[in-house]
Motif scaffolding. Structure first.
Motif, PDB file in Angstrom:
ATOM      1  N   GLY A 272      26.560 -33.777 -77.277  1.00  0.00           N
ATOM      2  CA  GLY A 272      26.894 -34.332 -75.968  1.00  0.00           C
ATOM      3  C   GLY A 272      26.566 -35.806 -75.876  1.00  0.00           C
ATOM      4  N   VAL A 273      26.595 -36.336 -74.672  1.00  0.00           N
ATOM      5  CA  VAL A 273      26.270 -37.739 -74.443  1.00  0.00           C
ATOM      6  C   VAL A 273      24.813 -37.985 -74.799  1.00  0.00           C
ATOM      7  CG1 VAL A 273      26.076 -39.545 -72.687  1.00  0.00           C
ATOM      8  CG2 VAL A 273      27.991 -37.938 -72.619  1.00  0.00           C
ATOM      9  N   LYS A 340      26.053 -34.028 -68.048  1.00  0.00           N
ATOM     10  CA  LYS A 340      27.411 -33.507 -67.817  1.00  0.00           C
ATOM     11  C   LYS A 340      28.184 -34.415 -66.868  1.00  0.00           C
ATOM     12  CE  LYS A 340      26.201 -28.630 -68.495  1.00  0.00           C
ATOM     13  NZ  LYS A 340      26.052 -27.301 -67.832  1.00  0.00           N
ATOM     14  N   ALA A 343      29.163 -37.511 -68.763  1.00  0.00           N
ATOM     15  CA  ALA A 343      30.248 -37.233 -69.711  1.00  0.00           C
ATOM     16  C   ALA A 343      31.579 -37.119 -68.972  1.00  0.00           C
ATOM     17  CB  ALA A 343      29.951 -35.943 -70.472  1.00  0.00           C
TER      18      ALA A 343
END
Length: 376
Positions: A272-273, A340, A343
């Motif tokens: 993920g980020v 989240k 992102a």
């Protein structure tokens, strides 16, 4: 920079709390704030000041401590102390910025009661009064701040409120001491109870009460942790001094927690980020009560502690139980939700930057140029 009336009062309050380090049987501090008569009093039942004449200065020790500059019992930098006062300036500053300043101390060892009053910003010393005394030790300092020096005419409500808060601070940070404010016993039983006053009625995104993780690491370190939605927040104390701007003790504690949390976040956010330590820290609210040997500050107001970690005289190493609680108190979930959101934001920005071209080659497909208009 001139001290404030609140800071003068804090000097005396910390001095009273310091007495606990010298007399373990000390159990009580009484604070009286009387704005109508512009009078503030701080009393403690710790060991009284020795009522003897100083061999060199030829005056009684209490008069030397409170009424003469460059005199203190805390000057030896080689001696390791965990008191708030260090160079004896605080009480003298309070005297200098007062129209009236009175010291009373009773010493069981010498069976004497000492009382002396200074007026006109410590320029006039009243007569020393000595009495035979039989009873328990105590020390009381009563002063009337010179409000004109602070461009004030009365002790306003905000100032009194801040002073009252400091009484609560002492009740929460000074161990095994009962604090009375204007005759009323404060409902604070230790540091954990004090922290509850901050988070009372505060809830997370789901409406649940904030979860607080608490650990008394050792005799010198006590820490509470919960989640924050307003960036990094800290409430910290060094030897009962409120370090409102933080300092190296806060960095020392926060960095340990961040390092543990960031490992968990990375495991749950594979691919993920990326997340950086300061971004994890932004989701933390930490409370610290510490005793540090000979702490140093960037000013006499003592709001930012500057002593290097290696000189603290103790360490704060958290248990696995505390770290497990830190992971499960909602901070990690907050960080993952933030990742989240970030992102998704980046994806939206990327999509909006793509140049859309007209679709061609499909029979009977016409652009809806008049959509929503009269000729649609």
């Amino acid at each position: 920079m001139l001290p404030t009336t609140k800071k003068l009062y804090c000097f005396l309050l910390v001095n009273a709390a310091d007495n606990k380090q010298r007399a373990e049987n000390m159990s009580c501090i009484k604070v009286t704030i009387d704005p109508e008569n512009n009078t503030i009093s701080v009393w403690n039942d710790g060991k009284g000041i020795p009522i003897v004449e100083h061999q060199v200065e030829k005056m009684y020790v209490p008069a030397l401590i409170f009424g003469h500059l460059l005199t203190s019992s805390n000057y030896d930098d080689d001696e390791k102390k965990v008191t708030g006062g260090r160079n004896g300036y605080g009480a003298k500053l309070c005297n200098i910025f007062s129209t009236k300043f009175t010291v009373e101390t009773a010493c069981k060892e010498y069976k004497k009661l000492f009382k002396q009053t200074w007026t006109v910003n410590m320029t006039e010393a009243g007569e020393t009064k000595l009495k035979h005394f039989v009873g328990e030790d105590f020390t009381r300092v009563t002063f009337q701040p010179d409000l004109s020096k602070f461009k004030m005419t009365v002790l306003d409500k905000d100032t009194v409120a801040l002073m009252s808060r400091r009484a609560y601070d002492i009740a929460g940070t000074a161990k095994n001491i009962t604090v009375f404010l204007n005759g009323k016993k404060l409902p604070v039983k230790g540091f954990r109870s004090y922290v509850d006053m901050y988070i009372k009625d505060k809830v997370d995104d789901t409406g649940n009460a904030l979860k607080v993780i608490h650990e008394k690491v050792n005799d010198r370190w006590e820490v509470c942790l919960t989640m924050s939605e307003r960036g990094f927040q800290q409430v910290s104390f060094v030897n009962c001094i409120a370090t409102t701007k933080g300092g190296r003790h806060v960095d020392y504690v926060a960095d340990q927690i961040v390092n543990k949390l960031i490992d968990v976040v990375k495991k749950k956010n594979k691919g993920g980020v990326g997340v950086k330590p300061f971004q994890v820290k932004n989701h933390m609210w930490v409370f610290i009560n510490s005793l540090i040997e000979n702490p140093t500050f960037d000013s006499q107001t003592k709001e930012n502690m500057t002593l290097q970690t290696k000189n603290f005289g103790s360490t704060c190493k958290f248990s696995e139980k505390f770290i497990k609680g830190a992971v499960g108190c909602g901070i990690v979930e907050n960080i993952l939700n933030w990742i989240k959101f970030k992102a998704q934001t980046q994806l939206n920005q990327k999509c909006s930057a793509v140049k859309h071209t007209r679709i061609k080659g499909i029979p009977k497909l016409d652009d809806a140029n008049d959509a929503g208009m009269r000729s649609s």
